[in-house]
Motif scaffolding. Structure first.
Motif, PDB file in Angstrom:
ATOM      1  N   VAL A 395    -123.242 -70.245   1.742  1.00 39.03           N
ATOM      2  CA  VAL A 395    -122.074 -69.213   2.419  1.00 39.03           C
ATOM      3  C   VAL A 395    -120.915 -70.255   2.686  1.00 39.03           C
ATOM      4  N   THR A 396    -119.662 -69.744   2.454  1.00 36.81           N
ATOM      5  CA  THR A 396    -118.441 -70.315   2.588  1.00 36.81           C
ATOM      6  C   THR A 396    -117.474 -69.748   3.412  1.00 36.81           C
ATOM      7  N   VAL A 397    -117.246 -70.230   4.382  1.00 39.09           N
ATOM      8  CA  VAL A 397    -116.081 -69.570   5.327  1.00 39.09           C
ATOM      9  C   VAL A 397    -114.730 -70.388   4.879  1.00 39.09           C
ATOM     10  N   LEU A 398    -113.703 -69.400   4.523  1.00 37.09           N
ATOM     11  CA  LEU A 398    -112.355 -70.051   4.319  1.00 37.09           C
ATOM     12  C   LEU A 398    -111.594 -69.935   5.327  1.00 37.09           C
ATOM     13  N   LEU A 399    -110.985 -70.963   6.086  1.00 39.93           N
ATOM     14  CA  LEU A 399    -109.991 -70.867   7.043  1.00 39.93           C
ATOM     15  C   LEU A 399    -108.705 -71.200   6.585  1.00 39.93           C
ATOM     16  N   ASP A 400    -107.886 -70.238   6.268  1.00 34.60           N
ATOM     17  CA  ASP A 400    -106.482 -70.397   5.617  1.00 34.60           C
ATOM     18  C   ASP A 400    -105.482 -70.331   6.816  1.00 34.60           C
ATOM     19  N   PRO A 401    -104.453 -71.325   6.977  1.00 34.17           N
ATOM     20  CA  PRO A 401    -103.642 -71.211   7.850  1.00 34.17           C
ATOM     21  C   PRO A 401    -102.652 -70.276   7.652  1.00 34.17           C
ATOM     22  N   VAL A 402    -102.295 -69.651   8.806  1.00 33.23           N
ATOM     23  CA  VAL A 402    -100.880 -68.828   8.668  1.00 33.23           C
ATOM     24  C   VAL A 402     -99.764 -69.608   8.580  1.00 33.23           C
ATOM     25  N   ILE A 403     -99.002 -69.071   7.503  1.00 34.53           N
ATOM     26  CA  ILE A 403     -97.596 -70.232   7.083  1.00 34.53           C
ATOM     27  C   ILE A 403     -96.672 -70.010   8.178  1.00 34.53           C
ATOM     28  N   SER A 404     -96.291 -71.447   8.345  1.00 34.36           N
ATOM     29  CA  SER A 404     -95.066 -71.499   9.465  1.00 34.36           C
ATOM     30  C   SER A 404     -95.276 -70.892  11.065  1.00 34.36           C
ATOM     31  N   VAL A 405     -96.705 -71.047  11.099  1.00 35.79           N
ATOM     32  CA  VAL A 405     -96.928 -70.766  12.753  1.00 35.79           C
ATOM     33  C   VAL A 405     -97.506 -71.674  13.511  1.00 35.79           C
ATOM     34  N   THR A 406     -96.561 -72.030  14.523  1.00 36.56           N
ATOM     35  CA  THR A 406     -97.053 -73.217  15.508  1.00 36.56           C
ATOM     36  C   THR A 406     -97.453 -72.504  16.959  1.00 36.56           C
ATOM     37  N   PRO A 407     -98.436 -72.899  17.774  1.00 39.06           N
ATOM     38  CA  PRO A 407     -99.803 -73.389  17.030  1.00 39.06           C
ATOM     39  C   PRO A 407    -100.457 -72.647  15.950  1.00 39.06           C
ATOM     40  N   ARG A 409    -102.665 -70.913  13.536  1.00 42.22           N
ATOM     41  CA  ARG A 409    -103.673 -69.698  13.330  1.00 42.22           C
ATOM     42  C   ARG A 409    -104.026 -69.389  12.058  1.00 42.22           C
ATOM     43  N   PHE A 410    -105.386 -69.011  12.050  1.00 42.50           N
ATOM     44  CA  PHE A 410    -105.928 -68.893  10.676  1.00 42.50           C
ATOM     45  C   PHE A 410    -106.434 -67.592  10.213  1.00 42.50           C
ATOM     46  N   HIS A 411    -106.296 -67.198   8.985  1.00 44.41           N
ATOM     47  CA  HIS A 411    -107.081 -66.079   8.519  1.00 44.41           C
ATOM     48  C   HIS A 411    -108.473 -66.781   8.053  1.00 44.41           C
ATOM     49  N   TRP A 412    -109.437 -65.608   7.848  1.00 40.44           N
ATOM     50  CA  TRP A 412    -110.598 -65.963   7.387  1.00 40.44           C
ATOM     51  C   TRP A 412    -111.085 -65.167   6.300  1.00 40.44           C
ATOM     52  N   GLN A 413    -112.095 -65.589   5.634  1.00 42.28           N
ATOM     53  CA  GLN A 413    -112.698 -64.890   4.738  1.00 42.28           C
ATOM     54  C   GLN A 413    -114.281 -65.264   4.697  1.00 42.28           C
ATOM     55  N   ILE A 414    -115.391 -64.590   4.572  1.00 46.42           N
ATOM     56  CA  ILE A 414    -116.754 -64.958   4.409  1.00 46.42           C
ATOM     57  C   ILE A 414    -117.064 -64.811   2.960  1.00 46.42           C
ATOM     58  N   TRP A 415    -117.518 -65.747   2.226  1.00 46.29           N
ATOM     59  CA  TRP A 415    -118.005 -65.648   0.671  1.00 46.29           C
ATOM     60  C   TRP A 415    -119.351 -66.233   0.656  1.00 46.29           C
ATOM     61  N   VAL A 416    -120.092 -65.503  -0.217  1.00 52.37           N
ATOM     62  CA  VAL A 416    -121.761 -65.860  -0.536  1.00 52.37           C
ATOM     63  C   VAL A 416    -121.611 -66.201  -2.154  1.00 52.37           C
ATOM     64  N   ALA A 467    -135.610 -72.985   4.143  1.00 52.48           N
ATOM     65  CA  ALA A 467    -134.813 -73.606   4.962  1.00 52.48           C
ATOM     66  C   ALA A 467    -133.668 -72.802   5.109  1.00 52.48           C
ATOM     67  N   PRO A 468    -133.056 -72.523   6.295  1.00 54.33           N
ATOM     68  CA  PRO A 468    -131.576 -71.652   6.294  1.00 54.33           C
ATOM     69  C   PRO A 468    -130.680 -72.057   5.458  1.00 54.33           C
ATOM     70  N   VAL A 469    -129.812 -70.762   4.791  1.00 59.22           N
ATOM     71  CA  VAL A 469    -128.792 -71.139   3.801  1.00 59.22           C
ATOM     72  C   VAL A 469    -127.746 -72.191   4.108  1.00 59.22           C
ATOM     73  N   PRO A 470    -127.248 -73.179   3.494  1.00 58.00           N
ATOM     74  CA  PRO A 470    -126.257 -73.915   3.727  1.00 58.00           C
ATOM     75  C   PRO A 470    -124.974 -73.203   4.172  1.00 58.00           C
ATOM     76  N   LEU A 471    -124.201 -73.831   4.926  1.00 57.37           N
ATOM     77  CA  LEU A 471    -122.654 -73.113   5.659  1.00 57.37           C
ATOM     78  C   LEU A 471    -121.635 -74.491   5.196  1.00 57.37           C
ATOM     79  N   GLU A 472    -120.714 -73.610   4.539  1.00 57.97           N
ATOM     80  CA  GLU A 472    -119.467 -74.505   4.316  1.00 57.97           C
ATOM     81  C   GLU A 472    -118.313 -74.125   4.924  1.00 57.97           C
ATOM     82  N   ARG A 510    -115.282 -78.691   3.198  1.00 58.01           N
ATOM     83  CA  ARG A 510    -114.533 -78.518   2.213  1.00 58.01           C
ATOM     84  C   ARG A 510    -113.143 -78.446   2.101  1.00 58.01           C
ATOM     85  N   ASP A 511    -112.417 -78.883   1.196  1.00 56.92           N
ATOM     86  CA  ASP A 511    -111.036 -79.039   0.961  1.00 56.92           C
ATOM     87  C   ASP A 511    -110.403 -77.798   0.506  1.00 56.92           C
ATOM     88  N   LEU A 512    -109.749 -76.976   1.156  1.00 54.26           N
ATOM     89  CA  LEU A 512    -109.129 -75.632   0.816  1.00 54.26           C
ATOM     90  C   LEU A 512    -108.282 -75.930  -0.112  1.00 54.26           C
TER      91      LEU A 512
END
Length: 670
Positions: A395-407, A409-416, A467-472, A510-512
């Motif tokens: 399972v991979t969680v993508l944490l993608d920063p909102v462009i040009s926002v301070t502090p 903030r992240f959009h997220w997606q969950i992929w299998v 074993a529980p599924v790995p989480l990225e 992992r490196d987005l």
């Protein structure tokens, strides 16, 4: 009211400083913000409210520390390291939250350090207050040292103290130390004065324990420094002066635990591994004293804290009590693989000075209680390999920063990734299980709550009998210090459950940015080599006392794993991570809370030594995520000898399993 010994008074004044802006553009000196005092080499303690008006918008803003006895009066650059504020908007800061730790940016500056009481006391009665006040007699905005006798006559809840209203505190002294003239120890700091009235408030130094890991680091540095018996500025030494106070009251024979004994013992304890999460300190104290520590006492985070519980009053008592405690601490640490030879040798030497040989068995025959003995050895745990292409689900969680926002903030997606599983999915198929539709994204502190339900459902659906599924977690490198392995998804967990993500399952980063360049040849070449290796070697980066260099990362053997004892998101750690990723490294370990600007400490050596042992247990790189999970599980169960690994983060970025590509299709306008 007792007055401080003149030499102690001079030592306290030498350790007291004031804080001011580093970028002042006006004429003369910058106006002072408030006072503070050195508690360890490079560490200044002050009140959080002194810094809040100046650092709320930018906690990384450099400022200056200056004292009459510091650096010939020349300001020294500093930066906020930690503060306890939980609500920056609250108009009045609670006493237990009104502490901040400041770090000098220059290692070479010599200075005095106060002696912090090891007893978790809220003082009552006479104290001596120190600080700086604005110099109103000069045209410039300078500051002058100030001190006065005061008396504490009220103890508020938590760490709060109130002064008897017979003293007027001038502006600027908030953050200055309070010295107990009877023991020669600093026991608090000035919090506030009452406007247009006498009296004010203070904070007991026991609130320092709320800093957690930073408290351990600072007090260990404090005890190691004082253990060298330094004579920095005044030519005097805190413990010598405390010894004189003791000698003035009664005979200090070998049967009495003296300030010099305490100094030696605490310096040796400061070099041991931390006690860990289990109540080991309290149990050892109970074994020594025959009773439980006070229920209202603050958390026992260090061996020093246990030492402070052995007093019957303001001054230490029988030496055998303390030697008994030290003997049990040594037994505890030795049973978990720690080096206690210097401590045991000193205990034996000090015991030999006590003529009461008929009582020595209290120390020499001391044994740990059953509940503190390590678990009996059993078969080694088998590390579950991390799945490669076609070998199992992730399972991979993508944490993608909102462009040009301070502090940030992240959009997220969950992929299998269903790679290698049977059923409706083909080899290598991926599905998006959930997505953030908020539009605004989430602050880092909000991500756990936002992901709790959708990610929890996904993991529950996929976890089977094994074993529980790995989480990225895939996110930009500048956010690699996000504490994902500490996240908790269970509001109500069973008492025996280890509910942190990092103890439940294999958690890696992992490196987005790499999803845009999945065919990087350096990345693939290094991965093929490290995946085929049966032995892995750590590579300290950056090399000690050097800046990160691209050629160093490029020349590292393909079977080496870069290891950093510093965060990946700022300073030299950020540069090192960028160079490591640019050189194709797919596996890396780092300390998410380590030092950012100063030289390495003893804790850094513990981490690098621990990682070397960790990699020695790994038969292949695919076992590394699960071996690290085992260690995190041990830490949650109280294994103090493994505490060095608690803040470790792991990059495990397999190029053969590319991240879902960025959606580049045009979207309809609403």
């Amino acid at each position: 009211m007792p007055e401080p010994a003149p030499r102690l008074d001079a030592l306290a004044q030498a350790a007291t400083v004031h804080l001011l802006a580093a970028d002042h553009d006006g004429a003369g000196d910058a106006p002072m913000w408030g006072s503070g005092f050195f508690v360890a080499p490079g560490w200044v303690l002050t009140c959080a409210h002194v810094l809040r008006p100046h650092l709320t918008r930018d906690r990384e803003r450099p400022f200056a520390v200056r004292g009459a006895d510091l650096n010939d009066g020349i300001p020294v650059a500093a930066r906020l390291a930690h503060w306890l504020l939980s609500d920056h908007e609250r108009p009045v800061v609670l006493p237990e939250e009104d502490l901040a730790l400041v770090r000098l940016l220059d290692d070479a500056v010599e200075h005095e350090c106060v002696w912090l009481a090891d007893r978790a006391v809220r003082p009552f009665g006479a104290v001596v207050a120190y600080g700086y006040r604005p110099d109103e007699n000069e045209a410039s905005a300078g500051a002058k040292p100030w001190s006065a006798d005061a008396e504490i006559n009220v103890r508020d809840d938590g760490a709060g103290l109130r002064f008897k209203p017979d003293i007027a505190f001038p502006k600027g002294v908030s953050g200055g130390p309070l010295l107990d003239p009877r023991t020669g120890a600093v026991v608090g700091l000035i919090k506030s004065r009452r406007k247009e009235r006498d009296g004010g408030m203070a904070v007991a130094t026991l609130a320092l324990r709320r800093f957690g890991a930073a408290y351990r680091e600072v007090t260990a540095a404090h005890d190691r420094w004082h253990g060298t018996a330094p004579r920095v500025i005044t030519g005097d030494n805190w413990i010598d002066e405390q010894q004189r106070l003791l000698g003035a009251g009664r005979h200090a024979g070998p049967e009495l635990w003296t300030p010099k004994d305490r100094r030696a013992a605490l310096a040796l304890l400061a070099r041991l591994p931390d006690p860990g999460a289990a109540p080991s300190v309290a149990k050892i104290v109970r074994k020594v004293r025959g009773r439980r520590p006070p229920g209202a006492a603050p958390a026992l985070l260090t061996w020093r804290d246990g030492h402070g519980l052995l007093y019957d009053g303001a001054l230490p008592e029988d030496a055998l009590t303390f030697l008994h405690y030290l003997r049990l601490v040594a037994a505890y640490v030795r049973s978990r693989g720690g080096d206690v030879q210097p401590l045991e040798a000193w205990v034996a030497e000090r015991l030999g000075q006590d003529d009461r040989t008929h009582l020595h068995a209290l120390v020499t025959d001391a044994r740990l209680p059953d509940e503190l003995r390590p678990d009996p050895g059993g078969p080694d745990r088998v590390a579950v390999p991390y799945p490669g292409p076609g070998e199992g689900q992730t399972v991979t969680v993508l944490l993608d920063p909102v462009i040009s926002v301070t502090p940030a903030r992240f959009h997220w997606q969950i992929w299998v990734n269903h790679s290698g599983t049977e059923g409706e999915f083909e080899h290598g198929d991926t599905e998006m299980a959930a997505e953030d539709y908020s539009g605004e994204g989430f602050l880092p502190a909000e991500l756990v709550q936002a992901l709790r339900a959708p990610l929890g459902r996904t993991l529950h659906r996929l976890d089977g009998e094994g074993a529980p599924v790995p989480l990225e977690f895939a996110l930009p490198a500048e956010h690699f210090d996000t504490q994902v392995h500490r996240w908790q998804f269970d509001d109500m967990a069973k008492l025996y459950a280890t509910e942190h993500l990092g103890t439940q399952r294999r958690v890696v980063l992992r490196d987005l940015a790499r999803r845009a360049h999945p065919d990087n040849p350096d990345w693939h070449e290094r991965w093929e080599a490290i995946a085929a290796a049966s032995e892995l070697a750590p590579a300290r980066v950056p090399e000690r006392d050097t800046r990160p260099q691209a050629r160093h990362f490029q020349k590292l053997p393909h079977t080496s794993i870069p290891v950093m004892c510093r965060p990946a998101g700022r300073g030299a750690g950020r540069d090192a991570m960028r160079l490591a990723l640019g050189s194709g490294h797919g596996v890396m370990l780092w300390h998410i809370e380590g030092h950012a600007t100063r030289g390495c400490q003893d804790s850094c050596e513990d981490l690098h030594a621990g990682v070397a042992r960790l990699l020695g247990q790994v038969g292949s790189v695919t076992e590394l995520p699960d071996v690290l999970r085992h260690i995190r599980q041990d830490i949650s169960r109280g294994r103090s000898d493994r505490r060095w690994a608690e803040p470790l983060a792991l990059l495990y970025d397999d190029p053969r399993r590319p991240l879902p590509p960025e959606d580049t299709m045009p979207a309809d306008s609403p």
